[in-house]
Design a protein around this motif. Structure first.
Motif, PDB file in Angstrom:
ATOM      1  N   GLY A 148     -55.751  -8.736 -11.275  1.00 37.97           N
ATOM      2  CA  GLY A 148     -54.501  -8.683 -12.030  1.00 37.97           C
ATOM      3  C   GLY A 148     -53.286  -8.733 -11.126  1.00 37.97           C
ATOM      4  N   ARG A 149     -53.358  -8.038  -9.999  1.00 33.53           N
ATOM      5  CA  ARG A 149     -52.214  -8.011  -9.080  1.00 33.53           C
ATOM      6  C   ARG A 149     -51.948  -9.384  -8.482  1.00 33.53           C
ATOM      7  NH1 ARG A 149     -50.152  -3.415  -6.535  1.00 33.53           N
ATOM      8  NH2 ARG A 149     -51.071  -2.384  -8.362  1.00 33.53           N
ATOM      9  N   LEU A 150     -53.006 -10.172  -8.286  1.00 32.41           N
ATOM     10  CA  LEU A 150     -52.833 -11.483  -7.666  1.00 32.41           C
ATOM     11  C   LEU A 150     -52.461 -12.564  -8.669  1.00 32.41           C
ATOM     12  CD1 LEU A 150     -55.829 -11.566  -5.155  1.00 32.41           C
ATOM     13  CD2 LEU A 150     -53.455 -10.922  -4.721  1.00 32.41           C
ATOM     14  N   THR A 151     -52.793 -12.371  -9.942  1.00 34.45           N
ATOM     15  CA  THR A 151     -52.533 -13.403 -10.944  1.00 34.45           C
ATOM     16  C   THR A 151     -51.234 -13.127 -11.712  1.00 34.45           C
ATOM     17  OG1 THR A 151     -54.025 -12.227 -12.454  1.00 34.45           O
ATOM     18  CG2 THR A 151     -54.944 -14.064 -11.190  1.00 34.45           C
ATOM     19  N   LEU A 152     -51.212 -12.047 -12.476  1.00 36.33           N
ATOM     20  CA  LEU A 152     -50.006 -11.686 -13.218  1.00 36.33           C
ATOM     21  C   LEU A 152     -49.057 -10.809 -12.407  1.00 36.33           C
ATOM     22  CD1 LEU A 152     -51.256 -10.956 -16.846  1.00 36.33           C
ATOM     23  CD2 LEU A 152     -49.990 -12.941 -16.024  1.00 36.33           C
ATOM     24  N   GLY A 153     -49.562 -10.214 -11.343  1.00 33.87           N
ATOM     25  CA  GLY A 153     -48.756  -9.284 -10.558  1.00 33.87           C
ATOM     26  C   GLY A 153     -47.429  -9.838 -10.075  1.00 33.87           C
ATOM     27  N   PRO A 154     -47.410 -11.050  -9.496  1.00 34.39           N
ATOM     28  CA  PRO A 154     -46.123 -11.594  -9.047  1.00 34.39           C
ATOM     29  C   PRO A 154     -45.124 -11.763 -10.184  1.00 34.39           C
ATOM     30  CG  PRO A 154     -47.925 -12.758  -8.001  1.00 34.39           C
ATOM     31  CD  PRO A 154     -48.546 -11.876  -9.034  1.00 34.39           C
ATOM     32  N   LEU A 155     -45.593 -12.240 -11.343  1.00 34.62           N
ATOM     33  CA  LEU A 155     -44.691 -12.426 -12.486  1.00 34.62           C
ATOM     34  C   LEU A 155     -44.147 -11.088 -12.970  1.00 34.62           C
ATOM     35  CD1 LEU A 155     -43.501 -14.442 -14.538  1.00 34.62           C
ATOM     36  CD2 LEU A 155     -45.502 -13.996 -15.977  1.00 34.62           C
ATOM     37  N   ILE A 156     -45.013 -10.079 -13.077  1.00 33.07           N
ATOM     38  CA  ILE A 156     -44.578  -8.748 -13.498  1.00 33.07           C
ATOM     39  C   ILE A 156     -43.566  -8.185 -12.513  1.00 33.07           C
ATOM     40  CG2 ILE A 156     -45.352  -6.357 -13.815  1.00 33.07           C
ATOM     41  CD1 ILE A 156     -48.009  -7.530 -14.874  1.00 33.07           C
ATOM     42  N   MET A 157     -43.859  -8.320 -11.224  1.00 38.27           N
ATOM     43  CA  MET A 157     -42.962  -7.797 -10.192  1.00 38.27           C
ATOM     44  C   MET A 157     -41.600  -8.468 -10.249  1.00 38.27           C
ATOM     45  SD  MET A 157     -43.475  -8.000  -6.041  1.00 38.27           S
ATOM     46  CE  MET A 157     -43.663  -9.800  -6.081  1.00 38.27           C
ATOM     47  N   ILE A 158     -41.574  -9.795 -10.317  1.00 36.92           N
ATOM     48  CA  ILE A 158     -40.310 -10.530 -10.277  1.00 36.92           C
ATOM     49  C   ILE A 158     -39.480 -10.274 -11.537  1.00 36.92           C
ATOM     50  CG2 ILE A 158     -39.302 -12.847 -10.266  1.00 36.92           C
ATOM     51  CD1 ILE A 158     -41.703 -13.692  -8.496  1.00 36.92           C
ATOM     52  N   LEU A 159     -40.114 -10.350 -12.703  1.00 33.23           N
ATOM     53  CA  LEU A 159     -39.372 -10.141 -13.950  1.00 33.23           C
ATOM     54  C   LEU A 159     -38.869  -8.706 -14.068  1.00 33.23           C
ATOM     55  CD1 LEU A 159     -41.429 -12.194 -16.577  1.00 33.23           C
ATOM     56  CD2 LEU A 159     -39.348 -12.851 -15.344  1.00 33.23           C
ATOM     57  N   SER A 160     -39.667  -7.735 -13.649  1.00 29.09           N
ATOM     58  CA  SER A 160     -39.226  -6.336 -13.702  1.00 29.09           C
ATOM     59  C   SER A 160     -38.035  -6.116 -12.780  1.00 29.09           C
ATOM     60  CB  SER A 160     -40.372  -5.401 -13.305  1.00 29.09           C
ATOM     61  OG  SER A 160     -41.448  -5.498 -14.207  1.00 29.09           O
ATOM     62  N   PHE A 161     -38.116  -6.682 -11.592  1.00 31.94           N
ATOM     63  CA  PHE A 161     -37.024  -6.542 -10.631  1.00 31.94           C
ATOM     64  C   PHE A 161     -35.742  -7.182 -11.160  1.00 31.94           C
ATOM     65  CE2 PHE A 161     -34.634  -8.572  -7.160  1.00 31.94           C
ATOM     66  CZ  PHE A 161     -34.217  -7.434  -6.483  1.00 31.94           C
ATOM     67  N   LEU A 162     -35.854  -8.398 -11.683  1.00 26.27           N
ATOM     68  CA  LEU A 162     -34.669  -9.093 -12.185  1.00 26.27           C
ATOM     69  C   LEU A 162     -34.058  -8.369 -13.387  1.00 26.27           C
ATOM     70  CD1 LEU A 162     -35.749 -12.831 -11.870  1.00 26.27           C
ATOM     71  CD2 LEU A 162     -34.288 -11.507 -10.328  1.00 26.27           C
ATOM     72  N   ALA A 163     -34.906  -7.816 -14.256  1.00 26.20           N
ATOM     73  CA  ALA A 163     -34.394  -7.067 -15.409  1.00 26.20           C
ATOM     74  C   ALA A 163     -33.599  -5.858 -14.961  1.00 26.20           C
ATOM     75  CB  ALA A 163     -35.555  -6.651 -16.310  1.00 26.20           C
ATOM     76  N   GLN A 164     -34.090  -5.144 -13.963  1.00 28.30           N
ATOM     77  CA  GLN A 164     -33.372  -3.984 -13.442  1.00 28.30           C
ATOM     78  C   GLN A 164     -32.034  -4.387 -12.823  1.00 28.30           C
ATOM     79  OE1 GLN A 164     -36.122  -2.168 -10.702  1.00 28.30           O
ATOM     80  NE2 GLN A 164     -37.622  -1.710 -12.297  1.00 28.30           N
ATOM     81  N   GLU A 165     -32.049  -5.496 -12.092  1.00 30.70           N
ATOM     82  CA  GLU A 165     -30.816  -5.944 -11.441  1.00 30.70           C
ATOM     83  C   GLU A 165     -29.792  -6.430 -12.459  1.00 30.70           C
ATOM     84  OE1 GLU A 165     -29.950  -5.783  -8.113  1.00 30.70           O
ATOM     85  OE2 GLU A 165     -31.696  -4.462  -8.148  1.00 30.70           O
ATOM     86  N   ILE A 166     -30.239  -7.139 -13.480  1.00 28.50           N
ATOM     87  CA  ILE A 166     -29.325  -7.589 -14.539  1.00 28.50           C
ATOM     88  C   ILE A 166     -28.687  -6.404 -15.236  1.00 28.50           C
ATOM     89  CG2 ILE A 166     -29.253  -8.725 -16.797  1.00 28.50           C
ATOM     90  CD1 ILE A 166     -31.372 -10.684 -15.713  1.00 28.50           C
ATOM     91  N   ALA A 167     -29.479  -5.360 -15.453  1.00 24.93           N
ATOM     92  CA  ALA A 167     -28.948  -4.154 -16.104  1.00 24.93           C
ATOM     93  C   ALA A 167     -27.869  -3.507 -15.246  1.00 24.93           C
ATOM     94  CB  ALA A 167     -30.079  -3.171 -16.378  1.00 24.93           C
ATOM     95  N   LEU A 168     -28.076  -3.471 -13.933  1.00 29.50           N
ATOM     96  CA  LEU A 168     -27.078  -2.870 -13.047  1.00 29.50           C
ATOM     97  C   LEU A 168     -25.770  -3.664 -13.070  1.00 29.50           C
ATOM     98  CD1 LEU A 168     -29.210  -1.924  -9.912  1.00 29.50           C
ATOM     99  CD2 LEU A 168     -28.172  -0.353 -11.551  1.00 29.50           C
ATOM    100  N   VAL A 169     -25.886  -4.977 -12.986  1.00 25.65           N
ATOM    101  CA  VAL A 169     -24.689  -5.826 -13.000  1.00 25.65           C
ATOM    102  C   VAL A 169     -23.984  -5.724 -14.353  1.00 25.65           C
ATOM    103  CG1 VAL A 169     -23.848  -8.197 -12.836  1.00 25.65           C
ATOM    104  CG2 VAL A 169     -25.624  -7.387 -11.257  1.00 25.65           C
ATOM    105  N   ALA A 170     -24.763  -5.686 -15.437  1.00 24.95           N
ATOM    106  CA  ALA A 170     -24.180  -5.591 -16.779  1.00 24.95           C
ATOM    107  C   ALA A 170     -23.428  -4.286 -16.980  1.00 24.95           C
ATOM    108  CB  ALA A 170     -25.285  -5.733 -17.830  1.00 24.95           C
ATOM    109  N   LYS A 171     -23.835  -3.252 -16.253  1.00 19.79           N
ATOM    110  CA  LYS A 171     -23.156  -1.958 -16.361  1.00 19.79           C
ATOM    111  C   LYS A 171     -21.876  -1.895 -15.523  1.00 19.79           C
ATOM    112  CE  LYS A 171     -27.303   0.781 -17.375  1.00 19.79           C
ATOM    113  NZ  LYS A 171     -28.238   1.831 -16.879  1.00 19.79           N
ATOM    114  N   GLY A 172     -21.590  -2.978 -14.804  1.00 19.88           N
ATOM    115  CA  GLY A 172     -20.332  -3.036 -14.056  1.00 19.88           C
ATOM    116  C   GLY A 172     -20.446  -2.718 -12.585  1.00 19.88           C
ATOM    117  N   ASP A 173     -21.635  -2.792 -12.021  1.00 17.05           N
ATOM    118  CA  ASP A 173     -21.813  -2.524 -10.597  1.00 17.05           C
ATOM    119  C   ASP A 173     -21.275  -3.721  -9.800  1.00 17.05           C
ATOM    120  OD1 ASP A 173     -22.763  -2.164  -7.972  1.00 17.05           O
ATOM    121  OD2 ASP A 173     -24.513  -1.040  -8.666  1.00 17.05           O
TER     122      ASP A 173
END
Length: 318
Positions: A148-173
């Motif tokens: 799972g980590r080798l197949t879906l893991g990269p997609l989960i990691m990248i999308l989770s990271f980008l979602a967190q970063e978008i939330a920070l920018v949207a909050k005015g950081d």
């Protein structure tokens, strides 16, 4: 019961860091990685597709290992020069500055694996686990297996990271927004070279370079840490892996890296062999005999419960 030694037998970091002003071994590595990147992307049409993907994934993962080196003060004594070496966003999705900040925070070893304090933790708090819903929990459970980590893991990691970063920018950081703006310029330059100059299809770069490179990086980090009551015993070692060891710049000998994070990559194997008994005793014997050993144990079995032991309550996984 743990047989950890009572004293640190390794040389002090100050002695290990007393190197030349320029570490020429790492400079040579910089030339090889960036030179190979330009060569593979320029000559990709002359190579078999599988070779392009194999080389592309390797180079992106190798570049990530190089970024890890420069974060820890290599190959020069100038942070400005080191950061310039590590900054080009070949992976596209991860800004170097964010990686640097998060990774140095990760090195507070007393907080290793804690999902609140450790930015690189793969664990969840109980509240986060419940909030994910049934599908999210099933994906997290699958991501706890090596396959799972080798197949879906990269997609989960990248999308989770980008979602967190978008939330920070949207909050005015604004600081984060400025960082991403600079990163976007680098991404544009990389894609200009790859797609416009080298005429490589975007899908090939995204899959063959970025995704495969992320998967190789996830292989390295998969069994790197595991919760234990003593923080020294939360960091593993993967021995007998010369090829992947070079790809990961010997970060697979991870307990040594956490004990002496400033040691340059080309000194790690010798120092590990010299102090192996101490290091294995220090980490409670958390040693794997190569990545095939990890695959044999965890290909379809979870490495651990995704919920952190200090942040969980009994819960039906369904």
């Amino acid at each position: 019961m743990s047989n950890r030694p009572s004293a640190d037998a390794l040389p002090p970091q100050s002695a290990l860091s007393a190197t030349a002003r320029v570490e020429w071994q790492t400079v040579a590595l910089v030339i090889v990685i960036y030179g190979s990147f330009f060569a593979v992307t320029w000559f990709w049409q002359s190579l078999p597709l599988l070779v392009v993907i194999a080389l592309g994934g390797w180079l992106i993962a190798w570049h990530g290992s190089l970024q890890h080196e420069v974060i820890h003060g290599h190959p020069t004594r100038s942070r400005l020069i080191n950061d310039a070496i590590g900054w080009p966003p070949l992976s596209l999705w991860l800004p170097y500055a964010i990686y640097r900040e998060g990774h140095l925070t990760h090195h507070r070893d007393e907080h290793l694996t804690d999902p609140i304090e450790d930015p690189e933790s793969s664990y969840f708090t109980q509240a986060a686990w419940e909030h994910m819903g049934r599908l999210g929990r099933r994906l997290a459970a699958w991501n706890a297996t090596l396959l799972g980590r080798l197949t879906l893991g990269p997609l989960i990691m990248i999308l989770s990271f980008l979602a967190q970063e978008i939330a920070l920018v949207a909050k005015g950081d604004r600081h984060r927004a400025a960082l991403w703006a600079r990163h976007a310029l680098g991404v544009a330059a990389v894609l200009f070279w790859v797609v416009w100059v080298s005429k490589m299809p975007l899908w090939l770069y995204l899959f063959g370079f970025v995704y495969i490179g992320a998967a190789l990086t996830r292989l390295r980090s998969y069994a790197e840490h595991r919760y234990a009551d003593c923080h020294d015993e939360r960091t593993a070692v993967v021995e007998n892996s010369p090829l992947l060891g070079l790809l990961f710049l010997y970060n697979n000998l991870h307990v040594l890296h956490h004990k002496r994070p400033g040691v340059p990559w080309y000194h790690v194997p010798f120092l590990y062999r010299r102090h192996r008994d101490f290091l294995v005793a220090a980490n409670g014997g958390l040693v794997y005999d190569g990545y095939w050993d990890i695959a044999r144990r965890f290909l379809l079995q979870p490495h651990d419960d995704p919920r952190h032991p200090l942040h969980r309550e009994p819960l039906d996984l369904d």
